[in-house]
Scaffold this motif. Structure first.
Motif, PDB file in Angstrom:
ATOM      1  N   LEU A 114       0.845  -1.182   0.000  1.00 48.35           N
ATOM      2  CA  LEU A 114       0.000   0.000   0.000  1.00 48.35           C
ATOM      3  C   LEU A 114       0.883   1.234   0.000  1.00 48.35           C
ATOM      4  N   ARG A 115       0.502   2.243  -0.719  1.00 50.61           N
ATOM      5  CA  ARG A 115       1.293   3.469  -0.755  1.00 50.61           C
ATOM      6  C   ARG A 115       1.077   4.221   0.563  1.00 50.61           C
ATOM      7  N   PRO A 116       2.136   4.402   1.349  1.00 51.48           N
ATOM      8  CA  PRO A 116       1.980   4.947   2.708  1.00 51.48           C
ATOM      9  C   PRO A 116       1.318   6.320   2.761  1.00 51.48           C
ATOM     10  N   GLU A 117       1.596   7.166   1.808  1.00 51.43           N
ATOM     11  CA  GLU A 117       1.071   8.530   1.862  1.00 51.43           C
ATOM     12  C   GLU A 117      -0.321   8.670   1.246  1.00 51.43           C
ATOM     13  N   PHE A 118      -0.913   7.567   0.790  1.00 52.91           N
ATOM     14  CA  PHE A 118      -2.244   7.635   0.169  1.00 52.91           C
ATOM     15  C   PHE A 118      -3.273   8.213   1.121  1.00 52.91           C
ATOM     16  N   GLU A 119      -3.224   7.779   2.366  1.00 55.25           N
ATOM     17  CA  GLU A 119      -4.203   8.236   3.370  1.00 55.25           C
ATOM     18  C   GLU A 119      -4.134   9.752   3.574  1.00 55.25           C
ATOM     19  N   GLU A 120      -2.959  10.343   3.425  1.00 55.59           N
ATOM     20  CA  GLU A 120      -2.835  11.799   3.544  1.00 55.59           C
ATOM     21  C   GLU A 120      -3.553  12.510   2.403  1.00 55.59           C
ATOM     22  N   ARG A 121      -3.477  11.939   1.209  1.00 56.24           N
ATOM     23  CA  ARG A 121      -4.104  12.543   0.022  1.00 56.24           C
ATOM     24  C   ARG A 121      -5.614  12.369   0.031  1.00 56.24           C
ATOM     25  N   PHE A 122      -6.076  11.186   0.468  1.00 57.32           N
ATOM     26  CA  PHE A 122      -7.507  10.874   0.478  1.00 57.32           C
ATOM     27  C   PHE A 122      -7.896  10.344   1.858  1.00 57.32           C
ATOM     28  N   PRO A 123      -7.975  11.246   2.864  1.00 57.89           N
ATOM     29  CA  PRO A 123      -8.220  10.825   4.250  1.00 57.89           C
ATOM     30  C   PRO A 123      -9.530  10.040   4.395  1.00 57.89           C
ATOM     31  N   GLY A 124      -9.432   8.922   5.098  1.00 54.85           N
ATOM     32  CA  GLY A 124     -10.611   8.130   5.413  1.00 54.85           C
ATOM     33  C   GLY A 124     -11.051   7.144   4.348  1.00 54.85           C
ATOM     34  N   LEU A 125     -10.566   7.290   3.144  1.00 55.76           N
ATOM     35  CA  LEU A 125     -11.029   6.428   2.058  1.00 55.76           C
ATOM     36  C   LEU A 125     -10.693   4.965   2.323  1.00 55.76           C
ATOM     37  N   LEU A 126      -9.467   4.670   2.714  1.00 54.54           N
ATOM     38  CA  LEU A 126      -9.077   3.281   2.951  1.00 54.54           C
ATOM     39  C   LEU A 126      -9.789   2.689   4.162  1.00 54.54           C
ATOM     40  N   GLY A 127      -9.945   3.465   5.201  1.00 58.41           N
ATOM     41  CA  GLY A 127     -10.674   2.988   6.376  1.00 58.41           C
ATOM     42  C   GLY A 127     -12.111   2.644   6.038  1.00 58.41           C
ATOM     43  N   ASN A 128     -12.755   3.491   5.236  1.00 57.44           N
ATOM     44  CA  ASN A 128     -14.122   3.212   4.814  1.00 57.44           C
ATOM     45  C   ASN A 128     -14.179   1.973   3.929  1.00 57.44           C
ATOM     46  N   LEU A 129     -13.212   1.832   3.044  1.00 54.56           N
ATOM     47  CA  LEU A 129     -13.165   0.659   2.182  1.00 54.56           C
ATOM     48  C   LEU A 129     -13.036  -0.619   3.015  1.00 54.56           C
ATOM     49  N   LEU A 130     -12.152  -0.597   4.008  1.00 52.77           N
ATOM     50  CA  LEU A 130     -11.996  -1.758   4.890  1.00 52.77           C
ATOM     51  C   LEU A 130     -13.282  -2.064   5.649  1.00 52.77           C
ATOM     52  N   SER A 131     -13.955  -1.037   6.124  1.00 50.60           N
ATOM     53  CA  SER A 131     -15.209  -1.241   6.852  1.00 50.60           C
ATOM     54  C   SER A 131     -16.269  -1.872   5.954  1.00 50.60           C
ATOM     55  N   LEU A 132     -16.323  -1.427   4.709  1.00 50.40           N
ATOM     56  CA  LEU A 132     -17.339  -1.926   3.779  1.00 50.40           C
ATOM     57  C   LEU A 132     -17.000  -3.283   3.184  1.00 50.40           C
ATOM     58  N   GLU A 133     -15.734  -3.521   2.923  1.00 51.79           N
ATOM     59  CA  GLU A 133     -15.326  -4.713   2.180  1.00 51.79           C
ATOM     60  C   GLU A 133     -14.793  -5.844   3.026  1.00 51.79           C
ATOM     61  N   GLY A 134     -14.157  -5.538   4.136  1.00 49.22           N
ATOM     62  CA  GLY A 134     -13.494  -6.633   4.822  1.00 49.22           C
ATOM     63  C   GLY A 134     -13.440  -6.474   6.312  1.00 49.22           C
ATOM     64  N   GLY A 135     -14.399  -5.805   6.870  1.00 46.02           N
ATOM     65  CA  GLY A 135     -14.312  -5.528   8.301  1.00 46.02           C
ATOM     66  C   GLY A 135     -13.295  -4.428   8.538  1.00 46.02           C
ATOM     67  N   ASP A 136     -13.236  -3.918   9.735  1.00 43.33           N
ATOM     68  CA  ASP A 136     -12.335  -2.802   9.998  1.00 43.33           C
ATOM     69  C   ASP A 136     -11.090  -3.216  10.750  1.00 43.33           C
ATOM     70  N   GLN A 137     -10.853  -4.545  10.898  1.00 44.69           N
ATOM     71  CA  GLN A 137      -9.639  -4.974  11.579  1.00 44.69           C
ATOM     72  C   GLN A 137      -8.421  -4.573  10.760  1.00 44.69           C
ATOM     73  N   GLY A 138      -7.474  -3.993  11.409  1.00 44.20           N
ATOM     74  CA  GLY A 138      -6.256  -3.586  10.724  1.00 44.20           C
ATOM     75  C   GLY A 138      -6.405  -2.345   9.881  1.00 44.20           C
ATOM     76  N   ALA A 139      -7.475  -1.598  10.071  1.00 44.72           N
ATOM     77  CA  ALA A 139      -7.688  -0.395   9.273  1.00 44.72           C
ATOM     78  C   ALA A 139      -6.602   0.615   9.584  1.00 44.72           C
ATOM     79  N   PRO A 140      -6.100   1.294   8.531  1.00 44.66           N
ATOM     80  CA  PRO A 140      -5.085   2.310   8.791  1.00 44.66           C
ATOM     81  C   PRO A 140      -5.654   3.444   9.616  1.00 44.66           C
ATOM     82  N   ALA A 141      -4.837   4.027  10.426  1.00 45.88           N
ATOM     83  CA  ALA A 141      -5.263   5.163  11.262  1.00 45.88           C
ATOM     84  C   ALA A 141      -5.547   6.358  10.394  1.00 45.88           C
ATOM     85  N   SER A 142      -6.632   7.066  10.728  1.00 46.03           N
ATOM     86  CA  SER A 142      -6.985   8.281   9.956  1.00 46.03           C
ATOM     87  C   SER A 142      -6.327   9.496  10.528  1.00 46.03           C
TER      88      SER A 142
END
Length: 124
Positions: free
Chosen positions: A96-124
């Protein structure tokens, strides 16, 4: 004559390939959504987001199809700014590109919640 011309085909194919990754500030949200529209690519991002600091061999990811199809999926994810792809000479590692979350805050966390549970979700 260049030393590279003396390499066998096997030696040449084992040389690492330099891959381009776009500057993240040039990545548009439309490209991210387009990349994530495919369920197999979404699955890859969810898998990588669960262990964001790990590099994963692309051969271990559950993406069906020929090698060219899989390579296409990696290219789409790379060009959308979601992953970093590194050639080892004999294979590819993805993370995963480490700085992605800075560019699009919350997107990956929401994706994890919707697609695969929120375990291991990156910190927002």
């Amino acid at each position: 004559m260049s030393p590279v011309t003396h390499l066998s085909d096997d030696e040449r194919s084992a040389m690492p390939v330099e891959l381009s990754h776009p500057p993240l500030d040039t990545v548009e949200l439309d490209a991210v959504y387009a990349a994530l529209a495919d369920r197999h690519r979404r699955g890859v991002v969810v898998r990588l987001a669960r262990t964001p600091d790990a590099e994963v061999p692309c051969t271990t990811l559950d993406v069906p199809g020929a090698k060219s199809t899989r390579s296409y999926h990696w290219k789409v994810l790379r060009e959308a700014g979601l992953i970093l792809q590194r050639s080892t000479g004999t294979g590819m590692l993805l993370r995963l590109r480490p700085e992605f979350e800075e560019r699009f805050p919350g997107l990956l966390g929401n994706l994890l919640s919707l697609e695969g549970g929120d375990q291991g979700a990156p910190a927002s």
